[in-house]
Enzyme design. Structure first.
Site: not given
Ligand code: FAD
Ligand code: SF4
Lengths: 718, 326
Positions: A446-447, A608-609, A611-612, A681, A684-685
């Protein structure tokens, strides 16, 4: 790691900016008809008469569906379903669907449908609606007694108006039938949910329904629940025996799906003079409809966030003649945090303790609710990193003590927290003999960048260049994955892709391990890895074969697997949460009530990130959303009519570019081996949760005025 | 939207002729307001006469005045050197309105004629005397945070939404209109828009078939000391809660002449004549500005949700005057 953790532009970016990416009602179908929804103009009562004769006579009109002639569905649900009876449950309820050759004809005809109502007085005013207690966890300790006995106390009430998601793409669907097979292009966060609903509604097997949602122009929760319009589009297509396109107008979007409920909260905190919390009672109420109970965890997040022996979080529902609310980005959490994090700020002034310090004094090293350890929790590090970047140590404690010329300057902080969830998900991978891979899962994007992060995870775990990977999603023909919501997608689908890649490797090893003369003869699965298009031994990188050669050796054109990942049993022994510390600077033109959020620093710990680049975008989006929630957004209702009135983007304000200044994001990476193998983890929220409170706290610090009713518009500062 | 006829007019005569001949026809210029209202079924014209191609797009100097064509776009007007040099107040006001895209489409004539943004006016299922005379005023006892504090009647409490018009009111512009049979007339700006009285269906004094052809602004000595202040719910792309067009002509330590007009407070751009009268001959000092503002707001009558506009307007006047005096 070669790809994970490195910046990568969106793989679907070019398609989106060039218009090649198709949205739900943009698909080319043969000879489509168009639907337009007629909505009720009263909020409660019955349709006593509905006359479609004038509208039917207009050129181009093919069919008008009403409760009198529409298919009645047997689906067991309390959710609203359109055209099922003459009862009006909310203003804006769909009561007819006009289908015509063109959208304009349908819209014109909609004006000519004549409707009479047996009206009743609606009840939408939250202040005089009955409160019904909802179930929740039992109190911890003795909150009321301990509150009474606390040397320092604060108590305050907060409210948040109804807010709407307002994604760019209006909700809509294109539906067509081939015999008893139904295809629906829908704007959806979960194609499987829509498929189940349509199959039940039309009494056809799920296998006969294909729901496709390749691109979504923002949804933020508004397409998580099954909305009523895909059924209408499908029904209309069946009636007129043509594909039907149905799209909501911006105004219809305000009742075409749910919204963030009206929320009222009371927070009481009792503390020692050292700042240690003794008791917290966080009480909340949100509105719902008359036909369905929608609940959020509004008052519960604090229970795991702060060390406090006595805690209660009672929660109530207010029944109103409005449509049912739904999840909206960081549901419950952001509303709850606005109240709790504001209240803690209020307490900090009472105690004369720095608000960051106060939060650290009450830091929970293990989950105070269950006693379980956190799988990881780098919130302290977030405070350190964020405060440093922001320059927090230069903050003067007293309100109204910082200035920039004529402007008052305020610095505020707040904490955000959100669960690190994972759900079962399935992914499919096919690695072909040209060195490319097709990876798929029935999730949606969704984005946030799901296409991109799943491509990265596949590239990393298959050892294939991302350019040679095609990741597909948003189609019920693909293996089942959860809806995109709750910030679970990367953890869930990413784990499925990762697991599937492991199975691919197993198959590849099987192809050659027993072949004498190959470099990998005798290789064990455990001792292999996929790197740069090669399958090789971990223990001896010189024993390596190109994957394409492995396939050739095995005599196959491709290998393919489908793999389901599930949350591990190990997780159950831990509490898994993501956290962030937010720092905000506002500048206030006090005499005119104008607030500018001049600086935001957001420090986030969410595993873990992957894609920064897209992570930074997510955080920015959360901050901008938070600015809107704090300062601008409100769906106003005229309670005399039970009607939402600010139902367009001129009256419902969201931030414009001129409202947004510096936004810096910082990730404190956590190496979390418990949450899932990749340590993901979700974020988005989370990135939104603390922002409204941090802004309101900064406004207080600047002005000495505590605004407890969102949004903080200029009039509230005068 | 209802079906309608469409015709493009090449001259003023054609346009006026077409509209006065057929019942229910309307001019359309940029369409940024009218088309929205048609989609909402608020406006239901049988025919649209497109005036945007009529050659009335120039901005030119004429004697002691600057004449602005009615069909000139808002953006072009605000950017025009004659406007920027002589009336920076007008440029500022135009740029404070809408968005770049809308200003690129919107014309000066259309800007004067744009209708109120009252949410009840836009919703055909709600009572609204402006839309349907006698149906009642939804806003008076309803959501009226955005509504008037001056000059409203029991029939209507709406405000005029334009920013441009607030500056034009302050600058004593004159609206040139042409009606059937080539009849022209000049309407002073302060007499162009109306208060609602007992007929809020009429926003202004334009008669059916009359077309705005140009706006004339007399040259003045305000250019060095003027300021347009707009207070709104977000930094851009929002209608005014309160706006102030302030202009001063200073003579040493004294205010020789002054103009103040307010937006967002009444059914028409509100000339603050009491404040102006007080300030003439006074020193350009904050205390004097405060007294003048207080005097003007003494007559304000707030509604249930817009009482904040009274202190806000008072402070905004003071701020705008202070900015203008610097
Ligand atoms: C989202 C949004 C935000 C906006 N924000 C602002 C704002 O902040 N401030 C502001 O000032 N404005 C704002 N506007 C309004 C904008 O300025 C007006 O829509 C615009 O000026 C209208 O001009 P137009 O040429 O498009 O008029 P049209 O829509 O073409 O016409 C409007 C009316 O004027 C009549 N008309 C047009 N030309 C003439 C003429 N020459 N003679 C007689 N009658 C004529 C038409 O018949 C019609 O009734 C906003 C608009 C939108 C859509
Ligand atoms: S204020 Fe005027 S425009 Fe608004 S509802 Fe009342 S009559 Fe209509």
């Amino acid at each position: 790691m070669k790809y994970i953790g490195k910046e990568m532009s969106r793989v679907d970016g070019v398609a989106k900016v060039t218009g090649r990416a198709k949205y739900a009602v943009e698909y080319k179908v043969n000879d489509p008809a168009y639907g337009y929804i007629v909505q009720s103009t009263v909020a409660k009562g019955r349709i006593s008469k509905i006359d479609t004769s004038k509208a039917e006579k207009l050129p181009g009109v093919l069919k008008i569906l009403t409760h009198q002639n529409a298919l009645k569905v047997e689906e067991e649900t309390r959710q609203f379903r359109a055209l099922q009876s003459d009862t009006v449950l909310f203003c804006g309820q769909p009561i007819a669907l006009v289908v015509a050759d063109t959208f304009e004809q349908a819209r014109y005809a909609a004006n000519l449908v004549e409707i009479e109502y047996a009206k009743e007085q609606p009840s939408t005013d939250f202040s005089d609606t009955e409160r019904v207690q909802s179930r929740g966890p039992a109190p911890r300790g003795k909150p009321a007694e301990e509150l009474a006995g606390s040397p320092v106390k604060i108590e305050a009430e907060y409210s948040i108006p109804i807010e709407h998601h307002n994604p760019m793409e209006p909700h809509g669907a294109t539906a067509f039938w081939e015999g008893d097979k139904l295809t629906v292009f829908d704007k959806s966060q979960g194609v499987y949910g829509v498929r189940g609903h349509l199959s039940r509604s039309f009494g056809i097997p799920e296998g006969n329904v294909n729901v496709i949602s390749l691109f979504v122009g923002g949804a933020f929760g508004s397409s998580l629940n099954v909305n009523y319009y895909p059924f209408l589009a499908a029904l209309a297509a069946r009636e007129v025996k043509r594909p039907v396109k149905l799209s909501l107008t911006r105004r219809q979007m305000f009742t075409g799906h749910g919204y963030r409920p009206y929320t009222t909260q009371k927070v009481s905190i009792g503390a020692e003079s050292t700042g240690k919390f003794r008791s917290i009672i966080h009480e909340g109420a949100t509105n719902t409809s008359t036909y369905e109970d929608f609940t959020e965890s509004t008052t519960r997040f604090g229970r795991t966030l702060y060390e406090c022996p006595n805690y209660d979080s009672p929660y109530y529902l207010l029944k109103t003649d409005l449509p049912t609310p739904t999840w909206m980005r960081a549901p419950g959490a952001v509303s709850g945090a606005f109240a709790l994090e504001s209240a803690i700020d209020e307490l900090s002034y009472e105690l004369k303790i720095d608000p960051v310090e106060l939060r650290l004094i009450n830091y929970a090293d293990k989950d105070p609710e269950t006693g379980r350890p956190f799988s990881s929790k780098a919130l302290k590090e977030c405070f350190t990193a964020g405060a440093k970047k922001f320059g927090w140590e230069k903050r003067k404690f007293a309100p109204r003590s910082m200035r920039d010329g004529d402007l008052l300057v305020g610095w505020g902080t707040a904490v955000g927290t959100w669960g690190a969830f994972q759900a079962p998900a399935t992914a499919k991978i096919r690695v072909r003999n040209d060195g490319s891979a097709l990876v798929g899962s029935g999730t949606t994007d969704i984005g946030p960048g799901t296409y991109t992060v799943c491509t990265i995870i596949a590239a990393e775990s298959l050892g294939i260049d991302p350019k040679k990977i095609e990741f597909v999603l948003g189609d019920t023909e693909l293996p089942r994955a959860p809806s995109q919501g709750g910030s679970i997608t990367t953890a869930s689908v990413g784990s499925a892709v990762y697991g599937a890649a492991g199975e691919i490797r197993r198959k590849l090893v099987d192809l050659v391990a027993r072949k004498e003369g190959t470099a990998l003869f005798g290789a064990s699965f455990e001792d292999t890895e996929l790197v740069d298009g090669n399958l090789r031994l971990k223990s001896d990188a010189s024993r390596s074969m190109r994957v394409v050669d492995v396939l050739k050796e095995g005599g196959v054109e491709f290998v393919e697997v489908e793999y389901q990942s599930r949350p591990s049993a190990e997780r159950q022994k831990y509490t898994t949460m993501a956290h962030g510390a937010q720092f905000v600077e506002v500048k206030v033109d006090e005499s005119l009530g104008i607030i500018k959020v001049t600086r935001v620093v957001e420090a986030t710990a969410c595993g873990r990130i992957i894609n920064p680049l897209t992570s930074h975008s997510q955080e920015m989006g959360g901050v901008v959303w938070g600015i809107g929630m704090a300062l601008q957004e409100a769906t106003e209702i005229d309670h005399r009519y039970g009607k939402m009135m600010t139902t367009n983007l001129a009256d419902y304000h969201v931030p414009v570019a001129a409202d947004v200044f510096s936004v810096e994001t910082d990730f404190v990476e956590e190496k979390d081996e418990i949450v899932n193998e990749l340590g993901i983890k979700g974020m988005g929220e989370l990135c939104l949760v603390g922002i409204p409170a941090a802004i309101a706290n900064a406004v207080y610090h600047a002005t000495g005025k505590r605004v407890r009713d969102l949004p903080v518009t200029p009039d509230k500062l005068l | 939207m209802r079906p309608f006829k469409y015709q493009s007019a090449a001259t003023v005569k054609d346009a006026v002729g077409a509209v006065s001949k057929s019942e229910g026809s309307k001019f359309i210029a940029g369409g940024t307001n009218l088309v929205d209202l048609m989609k909402e079924d608020v406006e239901r014209p049988a025919a649209l006469i497109d005036v945007s191609r009529i050659d009335l797009k120039q901005v030119r100097s004429e004697g002691d005045s600057v004449v602005i064509g009615a069909m000139a776009k808002n953006t072009d007007t605000a950017n025009h050197p004659l406007v920027r040099m002589n009336f920076p107040l007008l440029s500022q006001a135009i740029f404070a309105g809408a968005s770049a895209q809308i200003r690129n489409m919107a014309t000066n004539g259309g800007n004067l004629m744009q209708r109120t943004r009252c949410v009840y006016f836009y919703d055909t299922s709600m009572p609204c005397n402006k839309r349907e005379r006698g149906s009642g005023c939804g806003a008076k006892e309803g959501l009226n945070r955005m509504h008037a504090i001056f000059g409203w009647s029991d029939e209507c409490v709406a405000v005029h939404p334009s920013d441009m018009c607030v500056a034009l009111a302050a600058l004593d512009a004159v609206v040139k209109v042409e009606g059937p049979e080539g009849k022209t007339r000049d309407v002073p700006f302060s007499a162009f828009h109306r208060l609602p009285g007992d007929d809020p269906t009429r926003d202004n004094e334009l008669k059916n078939g009359e077309l705005i052809t140009s706006i004339t602004i007399p040259k003045n000595k305000f250019a060095g000391n003027s300021y347009y202040l707009k207070v709104r719910d977000r930094a851009s792309y929002a209608f005014a809660l309160v706006s102030v067009a302030a202009a001063l002509e200073l003579d040493g330590e004294k205010i020789k002449d002054v103009r103040i007009a307010l937006g967002g407070v009444a059914h028409k751009p509100w000339r603050a004549r009491k404040a102006e009268d007080y300030l003439r001959g006074k020193a350009p000092k904050t205390e004097e500005f405060e007294k003048a503002a207080k005097l003007e707001l003494a007559d304000a009558r707030a509604l249930e949700h817009n009482a904040f506009k009274v202190p806000l307007a008072e402070r905004a006047i003071v701020r705008a005057l202070r900015q203008a005096s610097q």
